[in-house]
Design an enzyme around this catalytic site. Structure first.
Site, PDB file in Angstrom:
ATOM      1  N   CYS A 164     -11.821   1.019   4.032  1.00  0.00           N
ATOM      2  CA  CYS A 164     -11.481   1.921   2.926  1.00  0.00           C
ATOM      3  C   CYS A 164     -11.907   1.248   1.632  1.00  0.00           C
ATOM      4  O   CYS A 164     -11.684   0.048   1.452  1.00  0.00           O
ATOM      5  CB  CYS A 164      -9.973   2.189   2.934  1.00  0.00           C
ATOM      6  SG  CYS A 164      -9.359   2.992   1.440  1.00  0.00           S
ATOM      7  N   CYS A 413       6.230   5.397 -12.754  1.00  0.00           N
ATOM      8  CA  CYS A 413       5.034   5.800 -11.997  1.00  0.00           C
ATOM      9  C   CYS A 413       4.876   7.320 -12.012  1.00  0.00           C
ATOM     10  O   CYS A 413       4.069   7.861 -11.263  1.00  0.00           O
ATOM     11  CB  CYS A 413       5.115   5.295 -10.558  1.00  0.00           C
ATOM     12  SG  CYS A 413       6.560   5.860  -9.654  1.00  0.00           S
TER      13      CYS A 413
END
Length: 456
Positions: A164, A413
């Site tokens: 990835c 976040c």
């Protein structure tokens, strides 16, 4: 009152020009003033779009053909459609612009905080290979183990995935080897539908500064066939592996980790450094996945806190003590509170590891612990808070207001819940001085922020 009628119908093909981006990175184009949200569309591009869903005030479309291509469009480094890196088709510069606009919009619309300076987002020099942790589902295809992420809104593994572009190089090297050995020695994949099999997930964590690596095998069963061969071959090939752990999750659940964890080989912890501090990380520890930007974020939080050797600080939602220990480098005393007992155990170990005696960690809900501290005469100069995505509980915000710290540093976040909570704190007598966005998750729609508030 007449019901408004959309100027488009489902399955109709339309040509439009994208004018803007949503906070999810979808292109926004209009047909007769009616907005269509289309994944992969970029501002300035003209496109043929198939209408796939029609609501009263807006609809959704699928990009069929581009008539012209934006200068901000780039060729994605990864062509696996796992849904994780939603923004790889746009330049990094445009990604940062999009996130900056998102923060500005929610501060205005949700927080009504037009007065607040929002600094330019801090991006990365290299927005790839930044993740120090992977948790990847294991499945089976044609009698072999496969690993890969679930297709959006499903539990079907998209395709066999070994590497990835967001993951650290160490993870990309170890993951395919784990799968290869497991296939050879006959470790069976977990079958979610029938609740049978062995291997559910593979988790790999690595220390950015130390390169120490932990492998966690999440299994349905206590027994792990061929584990001696797996351990021997992996540790021979990858000397940076310092810990191999088995986590047992025998429940029908979407949760990745189960209650029971046992060390199969090596240590219970790996270590990493952020700045001058060293952290011990266990299989279940919460530890920020982008260590480069974590240092940026924590340095900014420390700057905003403006603490000196006379200040008393509370770190709510303290986790394994990462922010607490950053603060303790400057403060007279830091009190950390966290609801997860294992995290507090790790936080105390990290304080000892860094030889810090001016920090105290407590298990509990911050909204319940803080009023107790208030009654006992604890009078903090600064409160630092880093809650989960849902933001702070109303009771916790009330407890913060009642403790009357000089400054509140809010690490978040989720821009939307941050804006909501800043509004409540402003109504409680605080003023938001500034907000700094930090791009912790390049190529995704997520953005991290740190905000400074002071008591009026």
């Amino acid at each position: 009152m007449a019901k408004s009628i959309a100027p488009v119908k489902k399955n109709e093909y339309v040509t439009l020009t994208f004018e803007d981006l949503t906070h999810e990175g979808n292109g926004v184009g209009k047909v007769g003033g009616y907005p269509l949200f289309v994944p992969n569309g970029l501002p300035g591009e003209e496109a043929v779009v198939k209408v796939i869903k029609v609501n009263k005030n807006f609809g959704f479309g699928k990009l069929i053909e581009l008539k012209n291509i934006s200068e901000e469009r780039v060729d994605p480094t990864c062509h696996v459609h796992c849904g994780g890196c939603q923004l790889q088709h746009m330049s990094y510069n445009l990604q940062l612009q999009m996130k900056q606009n998102q923060v500005r919009n929610v501060m205005k619309k949700i927080g009504h905080l037009e007065h607040v300076p929002i600094h330019p987002i801090i991006g990365m020099d290299n927005p790839f290979h930044y993740r120090n942790k992977v948790q990847i589902p294991v499945g089976e295809k044609d009698g072999k183990l496969i690993t890969g992420y679930y297709q959006k809104r499903s539990h079907r593994i998209v395709e066999d995935l070994d590497t990835c572009s967001s993951q650290a190089d160490e993870i990309n090297e170890i993951l395919p080897e784990v799968k290869k050995i497991a296939n050879r020695i006959g470790i069976e994949a977990y079958d979610e539908e029938n609740h049978r099999g062995v291997l559910r997930h593979i988790m790999i964590r690595t220390g950015y500064a130390t390169k120490e690596t932990m492998l966690v095998l999440v299994t349905k069963t206590n027994k792990l066939p061929g584990k001696e061969i797996l351990i021997q071959e992996l540790t021979d090939k990858f000397p940076n592996i310092k810990s191999i752990v088995q986590n047992i999750n025998d429940q029908r659940t979407n949760l990745i980790l189960g209650e029971k964890t046992k060390v199969l080989w090596g240590e219970e912890y790996i270590h990493d450094k952020i700045g001058e501090l060293t952290f011990a990380i266990s299989a279940k520890s919460f530890y920020q996945v982008n260590p480069v930007q974590t240092k940026v974020l924590y340095d900014k939080a420390l700057e905003y806190a403006k603490i000196d050797e006379n200040d008393v600080v509370i770190d709510a939602y303290c986790g394994i003590g990462t922010i607490s220990l950053f603060l303790a480098q400057k403060a007279k005393k830091v009190y950390g509170v966290e609801v997860v007992p294992e995290a507090i155990h790790d936080a105390k170990a990290n304080a000892k590891l860094n030889e810090m005696n001016n920090v105290e960690f407590v298990v509990g809900q911050a909204e319940k612990i803080m009023p107790e501290w208030k009654r006992e005469g604890l009078d903090p100069d600064v409160i630092v808070v880093d809650p989960p995505r849902k933001g702070c509980a109303p009771e916790f915000l009330e407890a913060m207001i009642e403790m009357e710290p000089k400054r509140i540093v809010y690490v978040s976040c989720n821009p939307s819940t941050l804006a909501r909570d800043l509004r409540i704190l402003e109504d409680g007598g605080y003023r938001t001085n500034e907000v700094q966005p930090v791009d912790m998750f390049p190529n995704t729609t997520h953005v991290e922020l740190v905000a400074l508030m002071s008591r009026e």
